[in-house]
Scaffold this motif. Sequence first.
Motif, PDB file in Angstrom:
ATOM      1  N   SER A  54      -5.408   0.227   1.068  1.00 46.75           N
ATOM      2  CA  SER A  54      -5.580  -0.943   0.207  1.00 46.75           C
ATOM      3  C   SER A  54      -6.130  -0.538  -1.158  1.00 46.75           C
ATOM      4  CB  SER A  54      -6.503  -1.950   0.885  1.00 46.75           C
ATOM      5  OG  SER A  54      -6.688  -3.071   0.079  1.00 46.75           O
ATOM      6  N   VAL A  57      -3.315   1.063  -3.176  1.00 50.13           N
ATOM      7  CA  VAL A  57      -2.405   0.034  -3.675  1.00 50.13           C
ATOM      8  C   VAL A  57      -3.041  -0.716  -4.847  1.00 50.13           C
ATOM      9  CG1 VAL A  57      -1.271  -2.157  -3.101  1.00 50.13           C
ATOM     10  CG2 VAL A  57      -1.141  -0.223  -1.507  1.00 50.13           C
ATOM     11  N   ARG A  61      -1.531  -0.928  -8.590  1.00 49.01           N
ATOM     12  CA  ARG A  61      -1.260  -2.220  -9.232  1.00 49.01           C
ATOM     13  C   ARG A  61      -2.032  -2.356 -10.542  1.00 49.01           C
ATOM     14  NH1 ARG A  61      -1.694  -5.994  -3.922  1.00 49.01           N
ATOM     15  NH2 ARG A  61       0.471  -5.774  -3.238  1.00 49.01           N
TER      16      ARG A  61
END
Length: 71
Positions: A54, A57, A61
């Motif tokens: 997570s 990611v 992003r």
Amino acid sequence: MTDISALEPVATFCGKCDCGCPQLFIDPSAPAERRVVLTDDFGQRIQMSADQFSSLVDDARGGKLDGIALA
């Protein structure tokens, strides 16, 4: 490549060929700190926790990987 038949597939990153594209799996039988599995087309794998994935990611992003030159 090591056997991936017991892993739950999540995503394939390419899919335009039959070269053994990088893939993302969940290993339900692994300890929590090794449950997320990334494989590459060379038979290697990286295992990490859901929290670590997570974070990766989120960083992607947020643009943290945008400046990487891969040539």
